[in-house]
Write a protein that holds these residues in place. Structure first.
Motif, PDB file in Angstrom:
ATOM      1  N   ALA A 110      54.769 -59.988   7.882  1.00  0.00           N
ATOM      2  CA  ALA A 110      54.811 -59.177   8.978  1.00  0.00           C
ATOM      3  C   ALA A 110      55.954 -59.575  10.065  1.00  0.00           C
ATOM      4  O   ALA A 110      56.106 -60.824  10.105  1.00  0.00           O
ATOM      5  CB  ALA A 110      53.600 -58.832   9.710  1.00  0.00           C
ATOM      6  N   VAL A 111      56.784 -58.815  10.388  1.00  0.00           N
ATOM      7  CA  VAL A 111      57.840 -58.867  11.105  1.00  0.00           C
ATOM      8  C   VAL A 111      57.845 -59.604  12.331  1.00  0.00           C
ATOM      9  O   VAL A 111      58.254 -60.390  13.008  1.00  0.00           O
ATOM     10  CB  VAL A 111      59.009 -57.791  11.144  1.00  0.00           C
ATOM     11  CG1 VAL A 111      58.407 -56.755  12.072  1.00  0.00           C
ATOM     12  CG2 VAL A 111      60.097 -58.233  11.705  1.00  0.00           C
ATOM     13  N   GLY A 112      56.356 -59.068  12.878  1.00  0.00           N
ATOM     14  CA  GLY A 112      55.860 -59.669  14.057  1.00  0.00           C
ATOM     15  C   GLY A 112      55.295 -61.081  14.387  1.00  0.00           C
ATOM     16  O   GLY A 112      54.997 -61.472  15.280  1.00  0.00           O
ATOM     17  N   LEU A 118      59.651 -62.694  17.716  1.00  0.00           N
ATOM     18  CA  LEU A 118      58.620 -62.785  19.162  1.00  0.00           C
ATOM     19  C   LEU A 118      59.177 -63.178  20.269  1.00  0.00           C
ATOM     20  O   LEU A 118      59.190 -62.730  21.470  1.00  0.00           O
ATOM     21  CB  LEU A 118      57.134 -63.879  18.726  1.00  0.00           C
ATOM     22  CG  LEU A 118      56.344 -63.221  17.779  1.00  0.00           C
ATOM     23  CD1 LEU A 118      55.356 -64.269  17.571  1.00  0.00           C
ATOM     24  CD2 LEU A 118      55.921 -61.923  18.375  1.00  0.00           C
ATOM     25  N   ASN A 119      60.437 -64.293  20.106  1.00  0.00           N
ATOM     26  CA  ASN A 119      61.252 -64.715  21.112  1.00  0.00           C
ATOM     27  C   ASN A 119      61.977 -63.554  21.731  1.00  0.00           C
ATOM     28  O   ASN A 119      62.141 -63.469  22.837  1.00  0.00           O
ATOM     29  CB  ASN A 119      61.999 -65.864  20.725  1.00  0.00           C
ATOM     30  CG  ASN A 119      61.001 -67.167  20.759  1.00  0.00           C
ATOM     31  OD1 ASN A 119      60.356 -67.307  21.400  1.00  0.00           O
ATOM     32  ND2 ASN A 119      61.629 -68.081  20.100  1.00  0.00           N
ATOM     33  N   ALA A 120      62.772 -62.733  20.783  1.00  0.00           N
ATOM     34  CA  ALA A 120      63.481 -61.682  21.226  1.00  0.00           C
ATOM     35  C   ALA A 120      62.517 -60.595  21.877  1.00  0.00           C
ATOM     36  O   ALA A 120      63.005 -59.898  23.005  1.00  0.00           O
ATOM     37  CB  ALA A 120      64.035 -60.923  19.926  1.00  0.00           C
ATOM     38  N   CYS A 125      60.631 -58.209  27.036  1.00  0.00           N
ATOM     39  CA  CYS A 125      59.582 -57.920  27.953  1.00  0.00           C
ATOM     40  C   CYS A 125      60.099 -58.622  29.412  1.00  0.00           C
ATOM     41  O   CYS A 125      59.802 -58.017  30.427  1.00  0.00           O
ATOM     42  CB  CYS A 125      58.259 -58.701  27.518  1.00  0.00           C
ATOM     43  SG  CYS A 125      57.780 -57.759  26.196  1.00  0.00           S
ATOM     44  N   LEU A 126      60.557 -59.558  29.484  1.00  0.00           N
ATOM     45  CA  LEU A 126      61.133 -60.482  30.901  1.00  0.00           C
ATOM     46  C   LEU A 126      62.010 -59.692  31.555  1.00  0.00           C
ATOM     47  O   LEU A 126      62.142 -59.555  32.540  1.00  0.00           O
ATOM     48  CB  LEU A 126      61.388 -61.813  30.645  1.00  0.00           C
ATOM     49  CG  LEU A 126      60.325 -62.767  30.204  1.00  0.00           C
ATOM     50  CD1 LEU A 126      60.713 -64.137  29.790  1.00  0.00           C
ATOM     51  CD2 LEU A 126      59.328 -62.966  31.280  1.00  0.00           C
TER      52      LEU A 126
END
Length: 130
Positions: A110-112, A118-120, A125-126
């Motif tokens: 899964a891509v996630g 996840l870093n992207a 989010c930040l």
């Protein structure tokens, strides 16, 4: 295939999403498909759905194979390895392997689950903090 004609070729990359009743839900996946296709123009990049939208993976696989694809990689564009990715997708691909024994099928994670993805997402989010 999301309004795009099939590209003749031996390798195909299928972005596999869940599907939804609202057609707008598919728009980010269609943009992803276009981005991947642009970055690899010699590869056939297609979008398939588990349910509620078309094309479904078995129908899309038949189209890809009829167009000459002999090597199909399915990338679940899911955030995690949940039930659909762990149980439903392997059953579909096992049936495809039986129906098309001369075609190579591979399922990616899964891509996630990918660290770079996840870093992207964390950076996005930040950035929402402004």
């Amino acid at each position: 295939m999301g309004g795009k004609a099939l590209t003749m070729g031996k390798r195909a990359l299928v972005l596999f999403a869940h599907g939804a009743r609202d057609p707008r839900w598919a728009e980010p996946f269609q943009r992803l498909q276009a981005l991947v296709q642009t970055q690899s123009p010699d590869l056939t990049v297609a979008l398939a759905f588990l349910e509620l939208m078309s094309p479904r993976l078995p129908a899309l696989a038949a189209e890809l194979i009829a167009a000459g694809s002999t090597d199909v990689t399915v990338v679940p564009v899911f955030l995690g390895q949940g039930g659909h990715v762990m149980r439903d997708l392997p059953v579909i691909v096992d049936e495809l392997k039986l129906n098309y024994p001369d075609v190579s099928f591979k399922i990616a994670g899964a891509v996630g689950e990918d660290a770079e993805v996840l870093n992207a997402m964390a950076q996005y989010c930040l950035s929402a903090l402004g």
